[in-house]
Each structure stands twice: as C-alpha cells, then as structure tokens.
Design a protein around this motif. Structure first.
Motif, mmCIF file in Angstrom:
data_model
loop_
_atom_site.group_PDB
_atom_site.id
_atom_site.type_symbol
_atom_site.label_atom_id
_atom_site.label_comp_id
_atom_site.label_asym_id
_atom_site.label_seq_id
_atom_site.Cartn_x
_atom_site.Cartn_y
_atom_site.Cartn_z
ATOM 1 N N HIS A 140 -0.923 16.001 -2.167
ATOM 2 C CA HIS A 140 0.419 16.499 -1.866
ATOM 3 C C HIS A 140 0.450 17.205 -0.511
ATOM 4 N N ILE A 141 -0.633 17.937 -0.241
ATOM 5 C CA ILE A 141 -0.686 18.675 1.026
ATOM 6 C C ILE A 141 -0.782 17.708 2.204
ATOM 7 N N ILE A 142 -1.608 16.672 2.048
ATOM 8 C CA ILE A 142 -1.754 15.686 3.120
ATOM 9 C C ILE A 142 -0.399 15.057 3.426
ATOM 10 N N SER A 143 0.301 14.670 2.377
ATOM 11 C CA SER A 143 1.590 14.024 2.561
ATOM 12 C C SER A 143 2.591 14.982 3.212
ATOM 13 N N GLU A 144 2.610 16.229 2.720
ATOM 14 C CA GLU A 144 3.515 17.240 3.276
ATOM 15 C C GLU A 144 3.228 17.515 4.747
ATOM 16 N N GLU A 145 1.927 17.740 5.041
ATOM 17 C CA GLU A 145 1.562 18.110 6.410
ATOM 18 C C GLU A 145 1.831 16.964 7.378
ATOM 19 N N ALA A 146 1.535 15.728 6.927
ATOM 20 C CA ALA A 146 1.747 14.583 7.817
ATOM 21 C C ALA A 146 3.236 14.315 7.988
ATOM 22 N N ASP A 154 -9.616 6.184 -0.960
ATOM 23 C CA ASP A 154 -9.061 5.153 -0.077
ATOM 24 C C ASP A 154 -7.577 5.404 0.180
ATOM 25 N N ILE A 155 -6.919 5.994 -0.800
ATOM 26 C CA ILE A 155 -5.479 6.197 -0.726
ATOM 27 C C ILE A 155 -5.109 7.332 0.224
ATOM 28 N N VAL A 156 -6.015 8.320 0.279
ATOM 29 C CA VAL A 156 -5.762 9.497 1.112
ATOM 30 C C VAL A 156 -5.461 9.093 2.559
ATOM 31 N N HIS A 157 -6.210 8.115 3.069
ATOM 32 C CA HIS A 157 -5.970 7.662 4.439
ATOM 33 C C HIS A 157 -4.599 6.987 4.558
ATOM 34 N N ILE A 158 -4.248 6.241 3.516
ATOM 35 C CA ILE A 158 -2.963 5.538 3.548
ATOM 36 C C ILE A 158 -1.808 6.536 3.483
ATOM 37 N N ILE A 159 -1.947 7.536 2.625
ATOM 38 C CA ILE A 159 -0.899 8.553 2.504
ATOM 39 C C ILE A 159 -0.676 9.219 3.857
ATOM 40 N N SER A 160 -1.781 9.588 4.505
ATOM 41 C CA SER A 160 -1.684 10.268 5.791
ATOM 42 C C SER A 160 -1.059 9.354 6.841
ATOM 43 N N GLN A 191 0.814 -1.217 0.000
ATOM 44 C CA GLN A 191 0.000 0.000 0.000
ATOM 45 C C GLN A 191 0.851 1.273 0.000
ATOM 46 N N GLU A 192 2.041 1.209 0.585
ATOM 47 C CA GLU A 192 2.888 2.395 0.603
ATOM 48 C C GLU A 192 3.308 2.762 -0.820
ATOM 49 N N GLU A 193 3.652 1.739 -1.627
ATOM 50 C CA GLU A 193 4.033 1.996 -3.013
ATOM 51 C C GLU A 193 2.830 2.456 -3.826
ATOM 52 N N VAL A 194 1.664 1.883 -3.536
ATOM 53 C CA VAL A 194 0.438 2.322 -4.219
ATOM 54 C C VAL A 194 0.210 3.815 -3.942
ATOM 55 N N ALA A 195 0.358 4.187 -2.673
ATOM 56 C CA ALA A 195 0.141 5.587 -2.298
ATOM 57 C C ALA A 195 1.135 6.496 -3.019
ATOM 58 N N LEU A 196 2.394 6.057 -3.111
ATOM 59 C CA LEU A 196 3.388 6.885 -3.801
ATOM 60 C C LEU A 196 3.063 7.019 -5.290
ATOM 61 N N MET A 197 2.522 5.945 -5.910
ATOM 62 C CA MET A 197 2.137 6.035 -7.319
ATOM 63 C C MET A 197 0.985 7.016 -7.513
ATOM 64 N N GLN A 205 0.327 9.578 -5.700
ATOM 65 C CA GLN A 205 0.872 10.921 -5.536
ATOM 66 C C GLN A 205 1.681 11.339 -6.744
ATOM 67 N N LYS A 206 2.568 10.438 -7.188
ATOM 68 C CA LYS A 206 3.503 10.777 -8.247
ATOM 69 C C LYS A 206 2.781 11.084 -9.544
ATOM 70 N N TYR A 207 1.777 10.252 -9.886
ATOM 71 C CA TYR A 207 1.112 10.425 -11.167
ATOM 72 C C TYR A 207 -0.228 11.144 -11.044
ATOM 73 N N ASN A 208 -0.505 11.752 -9.881
ATOM 74 C CA ASN A 208 -1.750 12.514 -9.687
ATOM 75 C C ASN A 208 -2.990 11.724 -10.078
ATOM 76 N N LEU A 209 -3.116 10.501 -9.601
ATOM 77 C CA LEU A 209 -4.226 9.649 -10.012
ATOM 78 C C LEU A 209 -5.474 9.895 -9.175
ATOM 79 N N ILE A 210 -6.634 9.716 -9.797
ATOM 80 C CA ILE A 210 -7.912 9.727 -9.081
ATOM 81 C C ILE A 210 -8.368 8.294 -8.860
ATOM 82 N N SER A 211 -8.176 7.462 -9.872
ATOM 83 C CA SER A 211 -8.393 6.029 -9.702
ATOM 84 C C SER A 211 -7.431 5.299 -10.625
ATOM 85 N N ALA A 212 -7.234 4.021 -10.369
ATOM 86 C CA ALA A 212 -6.311 3.249 -11.200
ATOM 87 C C ALA A 212 -6.749 1.797 -11.202
#
Lengths: 482, 482
Positions: free
Chosen positions: B285-291, A282-288, A250-256, A258-265
């Motif tokens: 990006h903001i979520i990741s930065e702030e966290a 769903d990813i927003v929670h993981i990123i945080s 999930q950490e790599e999913v979250a980075l993808m 973020q990196k590619y600005n995805l809404i869904s994949a």
C-alpha cells in the motif's frame, strides 16, 4: 555471496567477517551506502577511477562486498562505456540476481553487447520469469540464437511464457510452485517437501488441487508449521482464494494483490487448471511502475526512464510537444480574432496569460486526481456523477477565491470594469477546468484508452482556449476595447 | 466469513456453498464484479435502492457474499449519508478486514460517528498496526477515550506505536513476530510453533536472535519445511539480512523492500535489538501511495483523494493556484515591459502564449522524469551531472524540431524576421526548461524538501517568464516593433 570468506586477500572487508554480517548497522551505516540506502558518490567515484586506471583487482575488492541489488545500481550509476569494463572486472560476481535487478534499458544494452552463448549461460541460471524478462528485450533473431543454447526443459518453459502477450500473468508467472492433492495430511506434506529436490527457491503457500489439477484451496506455510501432523490438509486449507486468469493484464494483477493483501496467488488457464503462481515480490515492481508511470504519462514524458536512449526520449517527448503546438495554435487563433481589441487596450495582452495559466493548472489538478482514482479502481461508473459534482464545487470555491484576488488587483491597477471582466473570466475558466479535468479522462477510460496518455493535451487545449475566449470576449462585450 | 453457512436463509448465495467456493471464476466472473474486479454499477445500484427503501434484510443478503475488501469498496461507492445506513444493515459483517481496507477519509468519517466504546470493540479485533492506523486519525481526546476502553495489553502496544512519528517503521511495524534463539534445531522450532498459541496470523520467516535479542539471522518458512528436523537453525539460516531502523521513513522502507525483494524484515531499535517486523503486504500500500502521490503533488492537488472532504481539497489546491497567480504576475510584468512593442505589432500578443506554453510543457516533462528518478533512488549525486547533460541534449533536439515548425509557419503567415525570432526564442526556452526541469527538483532534494511538492511552481515561473522575455526581447532587439 557476502557470506563467503576470501582468504587470498589482505583487506578486511565486511563480507570477510561472516560472524559479524548480522551487525545491525551493516547495510545501513557503512562506507558504501548512505542513509537513504543508495551508493555514496565517493564510493562510486573510487570504483570508476579504478576502472579507468584499469585496476581490475581494486575494482573487484571494492565491489565484492555489495549486495547484488547494489551491484545493479552501480552499473546504472556508471557511464555507458564504463559498464562493459565493470562487467569484465567483476565477471564472477555477475550472478542472476544482479541481472534480474538491472534497469531494463541498461540490461538490454549489456545483453546486446554479449554473444548468444554468454546470454544463454546467464539465462540458465535465472528463474523462468527473470529469464523471460531478459529474453523478451532481444530481437527475434537473437532470441532464437539464445534459446538454441538453452537446455530443453528451460527452453520449453521460456517459450511457453513468450507465447503469452507481454504484461499478462502468463508472461510474468513462475512455473515452479508446490501443488499437492487434497487427501494429504500435514505430516505427509512436510515429508513430501523434505524429499522433493526441485522446489521453488521462494514459496509462501502450498496449492491444493483436485485430480484434474483445478485449485481447490491454499495453505500458508505458517499454518502447515503450526498444525499437528495428523490433520488433513483439507481441514486446514483456505477454500476461498483469489485466482488469476493467465491472460489478465499485469496492472489488474497488481490491483488484485493490493486489494486482497496477497503474498502469492495461483494462476489458472482457460479451463481453470493451475498453471503457475505469482508472488508479491514480482508484483511490487509492477505496482511501483504502474503507479509511477502516470506521473510521466500525464506530463507527456513517455517511459521517462533516465536510462532510456536519448533518441527514444526525444521521440516520445517531441510527439507531445508537437501535439501541444497544435493546441497552442488554437489558442492563438482565438487571440488573433481579438487582435483589434488588444491593439486598443494593451492591458488585455498583459493579463490574458494569467487566466489561461491558472485555468491550465486547475485543470491539471483535477485531471491528476481523476486519473489516479481511475488507476486505483476508486472511480467507477457507480460514482462518476458524484465525483463530477464534487469537483464542480471545488472548482467553484477555487474560482471565487482567485477571482476576488485578481479582480481586486486588476481593478486597482487598471479599471474596475477590467477587474470585473477578469474575475468573471476566471470563474468561467476554473469551472471549465474542473469539468474537463473529470470528463476528459473518464471519456478516454470508457473508450478503453489509457486516460493518463491523452488527457493532458485535451484538457490544456480546453482551458487555454476557454481562458483566452472568456477573457477577451467579455472585455469586448463589456465595451472595454471600443 | 464467506466460509460460513447461513441456514436461516432461503437464498442460495456463493458464500453458502463452501464446497464450491473455489470454483475458478468465482471472484472474477459473477454478478457482482466486472472484469476489472470492481463492483458492477447495477449491483451497487441495487444495494443503494434497498438501503433507501429501508430493506435491511435485502441489503444483508446482497452484501454477505462479498470479500471484505469489496465491502470496503462498497462503502466508498455509497454517498456519505448512505454509509451509516449500510453499516447498520450489515453490522455483523463489519469485521476488522473491512475496517482495515477502508479509505482513510471514509474510515475517519465513520469512526467519528461512532462512540468510543464501539470503536474500542473494533480496535480489539484488529492487529496492532491496523488498530494504530484507525486510532491515529482520531483527535487526542477521542484517542484517550478509546484507549481507556481497550484491554491493557493491546493498549500498551498501541501506545508504543503512537510514540513513534507518523510514517516511520516504528508506527507501522507489527509487534507480533516469531523470534527464537540460535541453538534450536529445525525440529525444536516446529515443535515450538505447534505448541505456541499466540502466533501472528501472517508470518513468512522466523527471526533468530542472540541472548540480548539482537537479530543474527533469518529463516524462511520454506527452508524450515524442507530441512530435516535434526539440522541446527544456525546452519540453515541466512545471516545476511536487511534490518530496518525503527525511525526509518516509510518511503525508505518501501524502497528497501523493492530493492532487496523482501517478503518480511526485522525492525530494530537504536541498540540493534529486534522490536518488530514489517511484511510486504503492509508495504504494498505504501509503495502504491508513494509512487502515485507524485502525480498528485506535481499537479498541486495535495492528497488528491476523491474521498477527501471538499474543504480540504479546496484548501490544498487553492494554495497552489494562488502561488501560481504570483508566478503568472511575474510573467505579466515582463509582458507589461514590452507593452509598447505589442501595441505596434499585435502579432506578438498572438504568438507569445505559444512560446510559454511549449516551454512549460517541456519543463514539466523533464521535471516529471527527474522527480520520478529521485523518488526511486535512481538519480543520486553520482549521476546528476550526466542526467543534466542528457536532458540538455534532449531539450536541444526538441528545440530544433519545434523551432523549425513554428518558425516556418510564422514566416509564412507573418514575416521571416518574426519567424526567426520565435524560432530562436523557442530554442532558448526549451533549453531553459530542460535545465530548470532537472535543477529545480535536484535543488529541493538537496535542501531536504520533497521535490514533487514545490518544483512545479518554480519551473512554471521560469519557463513562462523566460518564454515571454526571450520572444518579446528578441522581437524588440531585431527592430520588429520600431
């Protein structure tokens, strides 16, 4: 639920005036939420007082206008024993959205208190991914009991999710998505969507697949809506898409995302077939979580959730304190080796914690920067050397500054020689701290260990020991304690 | 850009085979990216070697197949002086997406190296929100020079964004969104969207507004697509929506997106009128930065970005080290007060760093948990008392465990009395650490200060001083050093 009108109630609450529900300041400036969008203490107090007084009707009226996410927050703000009372008082407000938003520990507690049938009823209301999150908390036996009560179709989906390891795309993905063959036109797609009953509640793009269910492109709903009906999907779809392997962490999913600005994949299995989708909500929670967890891991606080049971918090933290006791003993052994010098010059005992303390802090600074850069994929093998050199220069500048300050003060209060000794020890220790702050996390990363978990113990040990050794050693070498 | 076919080139790269661009493993398993989706060191090395050799054609062929986000990463992985060479070699690949994905510091460097006209050309390609991010880095004079070159319409939008404070919704929002009156039907909306040229490139919902441009509801594109054409928007729209005040801080915006699982949300001005939208891809990006920033702030590493100029990194970190020197001096004063005791019993000097070190770590653990709970709105006035009591109990359990270990070891090596003294000092210090770890961040939060910035200095001072004072004081009181 706040769209509903409850006519059996005299109190006029916001939720009972749907025509005003879009008043701009509704959610931001009412009697329940403060300007940070958290529940006001007064309001929480009133709910808890009503709970204690057994006035369930009052509790219901107070809670009913809340958004499900705020109801979840309310549960977390109540004491553990009040939560069951609250659940009873507002049972028909306990929808799937509330359950999905609850803190893991609070939800686990509540699920354990319920019987399997009641859990199964909740599970059937939930989307598969939320249901999985709820069930994976339970022990094996309870899981089976709940799954036995769930309808066959949901059960298959949940068991399929549970067959993937925790924190992988396969566990987290939604199995409900829209996939259509590439020969469709935009108009045919819209007609298909209008006719189809079992669509996901949330979807932002349509996946285009070939005959063997391999994804060949993706079409954002915005493009579908703005394109004439007679255009073929294959002419409007984007062919270059980011595909997520079902076993990806999930950490790599979250980075993808973020990196590619995805809404869904699209999520694909080993054979490249489309098996699910992940959406950014769903990813927003993981990123945080992932970004925040380094703060806690570096401090040795484990999960660090304020809802974690005390015994778990204790066992996570004491482990690190005991490890730290070990590193502190190493430092003590070094001091003990210089016992005779300290007896002769007690100023050494007074000053030695300064060197270790500043060194420890400088090491922590560099380590935090390094761990964060590794976590965000900014620090890779391509630039490790450059970052090490960068940190060395920062450490040298810090060392010069601090050495001048402490050296001058020590020279004034004690002797110039002692001032020179502490200044030299400080530069040595800050350079050591800079190197250790980069090299220790990088080494753990290369050994496939989480650098946030184990680095602190080692960096602290290195800076403490080096601080005492450099200071006391230089003092003896310079003949100060003869 | 990877959809383009370059016929003037003999090398067959992925981007030149658009019909294969959706091969599932394209992005995940090729010669450029490793399994963590970062650029392989070999690949980066080849690009840098070609750059140094001045072989711009080779550089272009190597870089051309990359996704814009990976091109941005490549810039960050190159040395500062190679970045300008790279920009020249691949100038026509330097699209807006690359610029938008660049690290702030790297982008700022590159912008400063370009003349205003070149920056203006880039700005005009960008969405307003990305353009603002680029321009706000420049100093006032350069900003004006760039804005003078930009077309009037874009300039007005950018100046409007710049009129809001940094890190507010007004600065970050997109001014391009879809808002329609509520009397439309679904069919009329679709026809309007098909006819309209100037739509945002990304949108996920349509905002419904009244005659005075107040938002009254929102309609996800998925609902529009699945609803018959003759249904009125007012019958399908959701009235209960989350509205973001234009002056709201980005951290609060990010928390709202997380809490309510938003994909996009309307931004409203002081009069409740719709003025912009925020979409989750900007928020991620903001979520990741702030966290992530709490990790860095707690360690006193400031921004902690590995691309930050050395002088900035130095000035951010040395400030904290100097503050720490101050707190270390307080600890030294306490030790100095017990100088006579230490001269009589050098074991005190050997053992005293242990008490302070473990206390410091326990304080850091509690502080990290508290800061994280405050940042995620989990710790509010409603439950501060409960959390304080919870941390006190954890601290007590930790204290008992560590005291037994160090007390027994000290009793065995030195004397039972010294063992009892260090055990008692350890419990006192761990309880102090637990209280300080909660109360210091909470106090800063109530004073409207960021608890992550200033808490460390105070908690460390408290645990260091209390550690030395309790241990040395108890030793003297128990007659050990008479």
């Amino acid at each position: 639920m706040s769209d509903e009108t409850r006519l059996d109630d005299d109190d006029v609450t916001l939720a009972e005036r749907p025509e005003e529900a879009a008043r701009p300041d509704d959610r931001l400036d009412d009697e329940r939420l403060d300007e940070e969008n958290t529940l006001k203490p007064d309001y929480v107090r009133r709910v808890r007082d009503a709970l204690e007084a057994g006035e369930n009707g009052t509790v219901y009226d107070l809670v009913e206008p809340l958004h499900p996410a705020d109801i979840a927050d309310l549960f977390e703000l109540c004491e553990a024993d009040e939560r069951a009372l609250l659940a009873v008082a507002i049972s028909d407000l306990m929808g799937s959205e509330v359950i999905a938003e609850l803190n893991d520990y609070v939800r686990e507690d509540m699920m354990e208190a319920l019987d399997p049938e009641a859990v199964a009823t909740i599970v059937e209301q939930l989307e598969t991914d939320d249901a999985v999150q709820l069930i994976e908390d339970l022990d094996e036996e309870d899981q089976q009991a709940v799954l036995a009560e769930v309808e066959a179709e949901d059960r298959v989906a949940i068991e399929s999710a549970l067959s993937y390891p925790e924190e992988t795309a396969g566990r987290l993905m939604s199995r409900n998505f829209v996939a259509v063959p590439e020969h469709l036109t935009v108009g045919q797609l819209i007609d298909f969507l209008r006719a189809e009953d079992d669509l996901p509640t949330e979807f932002y793009e349509v996946f285009i697949v070939d005959a063997s269910h391999h994804p060949v492109g993706t079409c954002a709903l915005g493009w579908v809506l703005t394109t004439p009906r007679n255009i073929a999907l294959s002419d409007v779809m984007k062919r270059d898409q980011t595909l997520i392997p079902v076993m990806l962490d999930q950490e790599e999913v979250a980075l993808m995302f973020q990196k590619y600005n995805l809404i869904s994949a699209a999520v694909i299995d080993e054979d490249g077939r489309l098996v699910g989708q992940m959406t950014v909500d769903d990813i927003v929670h993981i990123i945080s979580e992932e970004a925040g967890e380094d703060t806690l891991l570096l401090s040795g606080a484990g999960d660090g959730d304020i809802n974690e049971p005390i015994r778990d918090a204790y066992s996570a933290r004491v482990r690190w304190l005991v490890a730290n006791l070990g590193t502190a003993l190493v430092a003590s052994l070094i001091i003990a080796a210089f016992g005779a010098a300290i007896e002769k010059l007690v100023a050494l005992a007074i000053l030695m914690p300064i060197v270790a303390s500043i060194g420890g802090n400088a090491g922590t600074q560099t380590m935090a920067v390094t761990v964060r850069a590794i976590a965000t994929n900014q620090l890779t093998r391509s630039n490790t050397g450059r970052i090490l050199w960068r940190e060395t220069r920062v450490a040298f500048l810090n060392g010069i500054t601090i050495s001048v300050l402490i050296g001058a003060a020590t020279a004034a209060i004690f002797t110039p020689t002692l001032g020179a000794v502490i200044a030299a020890a400080m530069i040595i220790n800050l350079l050591t701290a800079g190197l250790a702050g980069v090299l220790v996390p990088v080494a753990f990363e290369r050994l496939d260990q989480d650098p946030a978990v184990a680095s602190s113990v080692f960096v602290t040990m290195i800076t403490d020991s080096m601080g005492f050794f450099a200071f006391l050693g230089l003092a003896v070498a310079s003949g100060l304690a003869n």
